[in-house]
Design an enzyme around this catalytic site. Structure first.
Site, PDB file in Angstrom:
ATOM      1  N   ARG A 221       1.853   9.821  -1.136  1.00 48.93           N
ATOM      2  CA  ARG A 221       2.587  11.080  -1.282  1.00 48.93           C
ATOM      3  C   ARG A 221       2.425  11.620  -2.698  1.00 48.93           C
ATOM      4  O   ARG A 221       3.126  11.205  -3.620  1.00 48.93           O
ATOM      5  CB  ARG A 221       4.062  10.864  -0.936  1.00 48.93           C
ATOM      6  CG  ARG A 221       4.275  10.527   0.531  1.00 48.93           C
ATOM      7  CD  ARG A 221       5.714  10.161   0.844  1.00 48.93           C
ATOM      8  NE  ARG A 221       6.067   8.838   0.341  1.00 48.93           N
ATOM      9  CZ  ARG A 221       7.218   8.218   0.622  1.00 48.93           C
ATOM     10  NH1 ARG A 221       8.109   8.819   1.393  1.00 48.93           N
ATOM     11  NH2 ARG A 221       7.477   7.026   0.139  1.00 48.93           N
TER      12      ARG A 221
ATOM     13  N   GLY B  89      14.609 -10.871  -0.356  1.00 49.16           N
ATOM     14  CA  GLY B  89      15.347 -10.853   0.898  1.00 49.16           C
ATOM     15  C   GLY B  89      15.819  -9.441   1.191  1.00 49.16           C
ATOM     16  O   GLY B  89      15.129  -8.465   0.888  1.00 49.16           O
TER      17      GLY B  89
ATOM     18  N   ASN C 274       2.348  -3.876  -4.419  1.00 52.77           N
ATOM     19  CA  ASN C 274       3.636  -3.611  -3.781  1.00 52.77           C
ATOM     20  C   ASN C 274       3.504  -2.880  -2.452  1.00 52.77           C
ATOM     21  O   ASN C 274       4.375  -3.007  -1.593  1.00 52.77           O
ATOM     22  CB  ASN C 274       4.518  -2.795  -4.738  1.00 52.77           C
ATOM     23  CG  ASN C 274       5.716  -2.220  -4.051  1.00 52.77           C
ATOM     24  OD1 ASN C 274       6.673  -2.923  -3.741  1.00 52.77           O
ATOM     25  ND2 ASN C 274       5.689  -0.915  -3.795  1.00 52.77           N
TER      26      ASN C 274
ATOM     27  N   ASP D 290      -4.581   5.953  -0.130  1.00 50.43           N
ATOM     28  CA  ASP D 290      -4.069   5.072   0.927  1.00 50.43           C
ATOM     29  C   ASP D 290      -4.761   3.723   0.752  1.00 50.43           C
ATOM     30  O   ASP D 290      -5.994   3.643   0.832  1.00 50.43           O
ATOM     31  CB  ASP D 290      -4.402   5.676   2.297  1.00 50.43           C
ATOM     32  CG  ASP D 290      -3.751   4.917   3.450  1.00 50.43           C
ATOM     33  OD1 ASP D 290      -3.436   3.720   3.294  1.00 50.43           O
ATOM     34  OD2 ASP D 290      -3.580   5.521   4.528  1.00 50.43           O
TER      35      ASP D 290
ATOM     36  N   GLY E  85       1.890   1.583  -4.042  1.00 48.54           N
ATOM     37  CA  GLY E  85       3.077   1.951  -3.274  1.00 48.54           C
ATOM     38  C   GLY E  85       4.240   2.327  -4.169  1.00 48.54           C
ATOM     39  O   GLY E  85       5.380   1.917  -3.947  1.00 48.54           O
ATOM     40  N   ALA E  86       3.951   3.149  -5.176  1.00 52.03           N
ATOM     41  CA  ALA E  86       4.945   3.427  -6.215  1.00 52.03           C
ATOM     42  C   ALA E  86       5.779   4.670  -5.953  1.00 52.03           C
ATOM     43  O   ALA E  86       6.498   5.130  -6.839  1.00 52.03           O
ATOM     44  CB  ALA E  86       4.244   3.565  -7.569  1.00 52.03           C
ATOM     45  N   THR E  87       5.722   5.223  -4.755  1.00 53.01           N
ATOM     46  CA  THR E  87       6.437   6.475  -4.490  1.00 53.01           C
ATOM     47  C   THR E  87       7.881   6.266  -4.053  1.00 53.01           C
ATOM     48  O   THR E  87       8.619   7.234  -3.886  1.00 53.01           O
ATOM     49  CB  THR E  87       5.695   7.303  -3.423  1.00 53.01           C
ATOM     50  OG1 THR E  87       5.505   6.497  -2.238  1.00 53.01           O
ATOM     51  CG2 THR E  87       4.341   7.768  -3.940  1.00 53.01           C
TER      52      THR E  87
ATOM     53  N   PHE F  70      12.434   1.281   2.813  1.00 59.48           N
ATOM     54  CA  PHE F  70      11.709   0.322   3.646  1.00 59.48           C
ATOM     55  C   PHE F  70      12.259   0.295   5.073  1.00 59.48           C
ATOM     56  O   PHE F  70      11.509   0.349   6.050  1.00 59.48           O
ATOM     57  CB  PHE F  70      11.811  -1.065   3.012  1.00 59.48           C
ATOM     58  CG  PHE F  70      11.207  -2.184   3.811  1.00 59.48           C
ATOM     59  CD1 PHE F  70       9.876  -2.538   3.649  1.00 59.48           C
ATOM     60  CD2 PHE F  70      11.967  -2.905   4.731  1.00 59.48           C
ATOM     61  CE1 PHE F  70       9.316  -3.575   4.383  1.00 59.48           C
ATOM     62  CE2 PHE F  70      11.424  -3.941   5.467  1.00 59.48           C
ATOM     63  CZ  PHE F  70      10.098  -4.277   5.290  1.00 59.48           C
TER      64      PHE F  70
ATOM     65  N   TYR G  61       5.090  -8.602  11.159  1.00 60.96           N
ATOM     66  CA  TYR G  61       5.484  -8.369   9.762  1.00 60.96           C
ATOM     67  C   TYR G  61       5.630  -9.693   9.028  1.00 60.96           C
ATOM     68  O   TYR G  61       5.086  -9.877   7.929  1.00 60.96           O
ATOM     69  CB  TYR G  61       6.786  -7.577   9.687  1.00 60.96           C
ATOM     70  CG  TYR G  61       7.307  -7.485   8.268  1.00 60.96           C
ATOM     71  CD1 TYR G  61       6.625  -6.723   7.321  1.00 60.96           C
ATOM     72  CD2 TYR G  61       8.444  -8.194   7.860  1.00 60.96           C
ATOM     73  CE1 TYR G  61       7.070  -6.655   6.008  1.00 60.96           C
ATOM     74  CE2 TYR G  61       8.886  -8.132   6.551  1.00 60.96           C
ATOM     75  CZ  TYR G  61       8.202  -7.364   5.627  1.00 60.96           C
ATOM     76  OH  TYR G  61       8.619  -7.316   4.326  1.00 60.96           O
TER      77      TYR G  61
END
Length: 251
Positions: free
Chosen positions: A35, A180, A83, A56, A9-11, A186, A149
């Protein structure tokens, strides 16, 4: 030889900041994300010793194939930063979308353990490695609309603790980092691209920035090998629990 970190998830957000943080310290960086154009941008910033893996994490076969395809200097992986994750919606459970719930479970749970399972055997065999998971204070503190979540992040915390037991004596370390309120894409994702709703979350308050958490991730990965930082909970100073915000930003 340069050590190797893989950041999923480094984008954007924490993942992007983490990839850049490790690169500045001379690490070889593998960055994954859906992406490709964002990975290409990251490649231009980092330059040498970078590999972008468009994938993905919800796709079990794609994850296995991507990690199996790695060759030197991008293998073996010394640190895996799990991540990739997201929140979708903030409705009460009785009004929430089942599709959103499924996506969060598939990404935050399955994606995390698919990547872990692909990398962990090699770490155990080498008696060296570090799994760093991105949890959330939502996994500990409850708040309105966090239903699934928050439950996925509670899973991440418990999975991290149990993983520590499974790798006991192997030399492999496990850390759960639980941020937090943090200002990033996000929230934009959570509110389905509604920029005004996303901006309102951060108005008047000084939230954590992705770079703040990236610094923590880098720190826990570079303490001496006999030290395992099990869990880090970090909030902005203006936040005391998941639902309480105070101390408006100084003008």
């Amino acid at each position: 030889m340069s050590r190797v970190v893989c950041v999923t998830g480094a984008t954007s957000g924490i993942g992007r900041a983490t990839a850049l943080r490790f690169a500045r310290e001379g690490w070889t960086v593998i960055a994954t994300g859906r992406r490709k154009e964002r990975l290409d941008e990251l490649a231009k910033e980092i330059g040498n010793n970078f590999l972008g893996l468009p994938m993905d994490v919800r796709d079990r076969d794609a994850v296995a194939a991507a990690f199996a395809s790695l060759k030197a200097p991008f293998a073996p992986i010394d640190v895996l930063v799990n991540n990739a994750g997201l929140a979708l919606g903030q409705e009460a459970a009785q009004n929430a979308s089942l599709d959103d719930w499924d996506t969060m479970v598939d990404t935050n749970l399955k994606g995390l353990y698919y990547c872990t399972r692909a990398v962990l055997p090699g770490m155990v065999e080498r008696h060296s490695g570090h799994i760093i998971n991105l949890g959330s204070i939502a996994g500990v503190n409850s708040y309105f609309g966090a239903n699934v979540y928050g439950a996925t992040k509670a899973f991440v915390q418990k999975f991290s603790q149990n993983l520590r037991c499974d790798v006991h004596g192997s030399g492999v370390r496990v850390t759960n980092v639980e941020p937090g309120r943090l200002e990033s894409e996000f929230t934009l994702v959570r509110f389905k691209g509604d920029q005004s709703q996303s901006d309102a979350i951060y108005a008047d308050y000084e939230s954590l920035q992705p770079e703040d958490v990236a610094d923590i991730i880098y720190y826990v990965s570079t303490v001496p090998a006999h030290v395992n930082i099990n869990r880090v909970e970090v909030m902005p100073t203006c936040q005391s629990d998941a639902g309480t915000i105070c101390a408006p930003r100084r003008k």
